[in-house]
Design an enzyme around this catalytic site. Sequence first.
Site, PDB file in Angstrom:
ATOM      1  N   HIS A 127      -7.092   9.930  -1.960  1.00  0.00           N
ATOM      2  CA  HIS A 127      -6.511   9.789  -0.616  1.00  0.00           C
ATOM      3  C   HIS A 127      -7.411  10.373   0.489  1.00  0.00           C
ATOM      4  O   HIS A 127      -7.609   9.758   1.524  1.00  0.00           O
ATOM      5  CB  HIS A 127      -5.125  10.447  -0.592  1.00  0.00           C
ATOM      6  CG  HIS A 127      -4.213   9.864   0.436  1.00  0.00           C
ATOM      7  ND1 HIS A 127      -2.853   9.758   0.265  1.00  0.00           N
ATOM      8  CD2 HIS A 127      -4.452   9.358   1.661  1.00  0.00           C
ATOM      9  CE1 HIS A 127      -2.309   9.204   1.328  1.00  0.00           C
ATOM     10  NE2 HIS A 127      -3.263   8.960   2.194  1.00  0.00           N
ATOM     11  N   LYS A 186      -2.175   6.329  -4.217  1.00  0.00           N
ATOM     12  CA  LYS A 186      -3.282   7.240  -3.889  1.00  0.00           C
ATOM     13  C   LYS A 186      -3.027   8.633  -4.459  1.00  0.00           C
ATOM     14  O   LYS A 186      -1.882   9.107  -4.484  1.00  0.00           O
ATOM     15  CB  LYS A 186      -3.449   7.342  -2.368  1.00  0.00           C
ATOM     16  CG  LYS A 186      -3.491   6.000  -1.675  1.00  0.00           C
ATOM     17  CD  LYS A 186      -3.809   6.104  -0.196  1.00  0.00           C
ATOM     18  CE  LYS A 186      -3.547   4.765   0.487  1.00  0.00           C
ATOM     19  NZ  LYS A 186      -2.134   4.563   0.878  1.00  0.00           N
ATOM     20  N   TYR A 211       3.502   9.877   0.515  1.00  0.00           N
ATOM     21  CA  TYR A 211       4.464   9.232   1.423  1.00  0.00           C
ATOM     22  C   TYR A 211       5.898   9.526   0.986  1.00  0.00           C
ATOM     23  O   TYR A 211       6.842   9.245   1.728  1.00  0.00           O
ATOM     24  CB  TYR A 211       4.243   7.715   1.517  1.00  0.00           C
ATOM     25  CG  TYR A 211       2.880   7.276   1.979  1.00  0.00           C
ATOM     26  CD1 TYR A 211       2.005   8.164   2.597  1.00  0.00           C
ATOM     27  CD2 TYR A 211       2.447   5.968   1.798  1.00  0.00           C
ATOM     28  CE1 TYR A 211       0.737   7.755   3.003  1.00  0.00           C
ATOM     29  CE2 TYR A 211       1.192   5.548   2.211  1.00  0.00           C
ATOM     30  CZ  TYR A 211       0.332   6.449   2.798  1.00  0.00           C
ATOM     31  OH  TYR A 211      -0.908   6.031   3.198  1.00  0.00           O
ATOM     32  N   ASP A 236       0.846  -1.193   0.000  1.00  0.00           N
ATOM     33  CA  ASP A 236       0.000   0.000   0.000  1.00  0.00           C
ATOM     34  C   ASP A 236       0.883   1.246   0.000  1.00  0.00           C
ATOM     35  O   ASP A 236       1.502   1.588   1.007  1.00  0.00           O
ATOM     36  CB  ASP A 236      -0.891  -0.004   1.244  1.00  0.00           C
ATOM     37  CG  ASP A 236      -1.856   1.162   1.225  1.00  0.00           C
ATOM     38  OD1 ASP A 236      -2.838   1.101   0.472  1.00  0.00           O
ATOM     39  OD2 ASP A 236      -1.594   2.157   1.948  1.00  0.00           O
TER      40      ASP A 236
END
Length: 280
Positions: free
Chosen positions: A108, A75, A50, A45
Amino acid sequence: MKEHFKLNNDVKIPSLGFGTWQSPDGEIAINSIKTAIASGYRHIDAAAIYNNEKSIGLGIKNCGIEREELFVTSKLWNTERGYNTALKAFNKSLKDLNLEYLDLYLIHWPASSNQFKNWEKINSDSWRAMEELYKEGRIRAIGVSNFHQHHLEPLMENAEILPAVNQIEYHPGFTQNDCVKFCKENNILVEAWSPLGTGRVLENEILKSIAVKYNKSVAQLCIRWALQNAILPLPKSITPSRIQENFDVFDFEISESDMTTINRMDSFGFSGLNPDSVDF
Ligand code: A2P
């Protein structure tokens, strides 16, 4: 316990995923992916925000497992909402991950009325881009993250393709029952981010007393509990022993009464991130 859940478009998704939020970019993220795959995870994931998708991609490339055997999610970040921007953002994630297609792409966070007058249109515009990518075969399934029922309903009204997944915060002490019920009724698989409450629930005495009965850690208990509630957990770790530990959850069964005890625990451990009030 099945090794896969089936999405509403019949795509199979490995029932336990590896979280990468807060995995530092570089060797740490690369090695954590390799360790996870060697430990048995087949589901990763990721997310643009990130800031480690290039490293995740390198980990995937060098893990020794065929791409088709892996399930990879990314996302769409909040600054990239809208039709054209979503298309661009998808292409960037794909390039950073060094992949030809994604298994799952999620919005997201919902645009919400707190920040936008036309929040419903913004979400639907992002969604239209994702539907198009899906139809082109560049994503195998599309979904959302951090959506409550009141965000999902207008999106679904305007959608051609219904969301397959809603990824939300979910752990003992924070179970978002209304949202989970709505998703289950609408055949949307719920995925759990922070299934360990990002560590906040691990010292809880009730959870400790239950885990010890099964000779398992509290982390393993939380992961198994999510699975038995038909929720797909995404534990994150960069520590090899924990990465392995978190996958070792398929050899025990939490009793019905212990499930009930955990399901009914008072609220605790919430991150505080509410989609209607976040400022990002
Ligand atoms: P680390 O990555 O340093 O190993 P969540 O998935 O709920 O966000 O939780 C992630 C946090 O919990 C990280 O800080 C991670 O630390 C820690 N963690 C993950 N697995 C375990 C485990 N089995 N035991 C203790 N802490 C863990």
